[in-house]
Design a protein around this motif. Structure first.
Motif, PDB file in Angstrom:
ATOM      1  N   UNK A  46     -29.761  24.720 -20.365  1.00  6.03           N
ATOM      2  CA  UNK A  46     -28.883  25.813 -19.937  1.00  6.03           C
ATOM      3  C   UNK A  46     -28.377  25.524 -18.536  1.00  6.03           C
ATOM      4  N   UNK A  47     -27.084  25.591 -18.382  1.00  5.83           N
ATOM      5  CA  UNK A  47     -26.484  25.408 -17.062  1.00  5.83           C
ATOM      6  C   UNK A  47     -25.693  26.666 -16.748  1.00  5.83           C
ATOM      7  N   UNK A  48     -26.056  27.321 -15.716  1.00  5.01           N
ATOM      8  CA  UNK A  48     -25.363  28.558 -15.344  1.00  5.01           C
ATOM      9  C   UNK A  48     -24.109  28.229 -14.549  1.00  5.01           C
ATOM     10  N   UNK A  49     -23.054  28.967 -14.831  1.00  3.45           N
ATOM     11  CA  UNK A  49     -21.840  28.836 -14.038  1.00  3.45           C
ATOM     12  C   UNK A  49     -22.071  29.502 -12.687  1.00  3.45           C
ATOM     13  N   UNK A  50     -21.685  28.863 -11.576  1.00  5.68           N
ATOM     14  CA  UNK A  50     -21.666  29.594 -10.308  1.00  5.68           C
ATOM     15  C   UNK A  50     -20.653  30.732 -10.429  1.00  5.68           C
ATOM     16  N   UNK A  51     -20.811  31.807  -9.674  1.00  9.83           N
ATOM     17  CA  UNK A  51     -19.927  32.976  -9.827  1.00  9.83           C
ATOM     18  C   UNK A  51     -18.427  32.659  -9.811  1.00  9.83           C
ATOM     19  N   UNK A  52     -17.961  31.823  -8.894  1.00 14.67           N
ATOM     20  CA  UNK A  52     -16.524  31.516  -8.831  1.00 14.67           C
ATOM     21  C   UNK A  52     -16.042  30.839 -10.109  1.00 14.67           C
ATOM     22  N   UNK A  57      -9.791  42.187 -10.947  1.00 13.41           N
ATOM     23  CA  UNK A  57     -10.711  42.409  -9.834  1.00 13.41           C
ATOM     24  C   UNK A  57     -12.176  42.263 -10.260  1.00 13.41           C
ATOM     25  N   UNK A  58     -12.452  41.169 -10.966  1.00  9.88           N
ATOM     26  CA  UNK A  58     -13.800  40.820 -11.419  1.00  9.88           C
ATOM     27  C   UNK A  58     -14.447  41.876 -12.313  1.00  9.88           C
ATOM     28  N   UNK A  59     -13.636  42.495 -13.102  1.00  7.62           N
ATOM     29  CA  UNK A  59     -14.108  43.409 -14.144  1.00  7.62           C
ATOM     30  C   UNK A  59     -13.379  43.057 -15.423  1.00  7.62           C
ATOM     31  N   UNK A  60     -14.074  43.169 -16.542  1.00  6.30           N
ATOM     32  CA  UNK A  60     -13.466  42.918 -17.844  1.00  6.30           C
ATOM     33  C   UNK A  60     -13.022  44.230 -18.450  1.00  6.30           C
ATOM     34  N   UNK A  61     -11.835  44.220 -19.034  1.00  5.16           N
ATOM     35  CA  UNK A  61     -11.296  45.392 -19.701  1.00  5.16           C
ATOM     36  C   UNK A  61     -10.977  45.014 -21.136  1.00  5.16           C
ATOM     37  N   UNK A  62     -11.457  45.816 -22.071  1.00  5.26           N
ATOM     38  CA  UNK A  62     -11.169  45.604 -23.482  1.00  5.26           C
ATOM     39  C   UNK A  62     -10.541  46.879 -24.037  1.00  5.26           C
ATOM     40  N   UNK A  63      -9.589  46.726 -24.947  1.00  2.00           N
ATOM     41  CA  UNK A  63      -8.946  47.917 -25.515  1.00  2.00           C
ATOM     42  C   UNK A  63      -9.859  48.587 -26.539  1.00  2.00           C
ATOM     43  N   UNK A  64     -10.106  49.854 -26.342  1.00  3.83           N
ATOM     44  CA  UNK A  64     -10.919  50.628 -27.284  1.00  3.83           C
ATOM     45  C   UNK A  64     -10.207  51.936 -27.578  1.00  3.83           C
ATOM     46  N   UNK A  65     -10.314  52.345 -28.804  1.00  2.88           N
ATOM     47  CA  UNK A  65      -9.761  53.647 -29.176  1.00  2.88           C
ATOM     48  C   UNK A  65     -10.813  54.353 -30.019  1.00  2.88           C
ATOM     49  N   UNK A  66     -10.471  54.737 -31.189  1.00  7.59           N
ATOM     50  CA  UNK A  66     -11.439  55.426 -32.043  1.00  7.59           C
ATOM     51  C   UNK A  66     -12.136  54.437 -32.982  1.00  7.59           C
ATOM     52  N   UNK A  67     -12.238  53.194 -32.568  1.00  6.50           N
ATOM     53  CA  UNK A  67     -12.895  52.171 -33.374  1.00  6.50           C
ATOM     54  C   UNK A  67     -14.401  52.420 -33.433  1.00  6.50           C
ATOM     55  N   UNK A  68     -15.051  51.672 -34.255  1.00  2.00           N
ATOM     56  CA  UNK A  68     -16.506  51.774 -34.346  1.00  2.00           C
ATOM     57  C   UNK A  68     -17.145  51.413 -33.002  1.00  2.00           C
TER      58      UNK A  68
END
Length: 109
Positions: free
Chosen positions: A8-14, A48-59
């Motif tokens: 396992x090799x971790x990615x550095x934050x950047x 800005x270092x946050x992930x956004x995913x589209x969600x509605x009335x899905x499961x």
């Protein structure tokens, strides 16, 4: 059945954020009320270092509203030696700031 050594090799934050910013698809797994797993690929954007995913009335939306945990994976690679990915565990917070939703790069997927 044999055993395999996995390094396992971790990615550095950047590098992790650069990797996530280039990607388009995230595999999201959430837990249904009956304990089964709901797994789907979704598009996402990084802002800005946050992930956004589209969600509605899905499961997934129902599972997140119920406070159930999630796991997600962004990965790539076509051969064993080129496979890489970023795994995430946690919970979801819904975005209530409509201006943020509209201003996020790629918000109009």
């Amino acid at each position: 059945m044999g055993a395999a050594h996995i390094e396992a090799r971790a990615f550095p934050p950047e590098k992790r954020w650069a990797y996530l910013t280039r990607a388009k698809t995230i595999r999201v797994a959430s837990t249904n009320a009956d304990g089964s797993i709901y797994l789907t690929p979704l598009w996402f954007v990084v802002h800005e270092r946050r992930l956004y995913i589209p969600l509605d009335t899905s499961r997934h939306g129902e599972n997140f509203l119920a406070g159930r945990p999630l796991a997600a994976l962004v990965d790539e690679g076509d051969e064993y030696v080129t496979v890489s990915g970023v795994r995430m565990l946690g919970t979801v917070r819904f975005v209530e700031d409509q201006a943020l939703v509209e201003d996020a790069p790629g918000a109009r997927l």
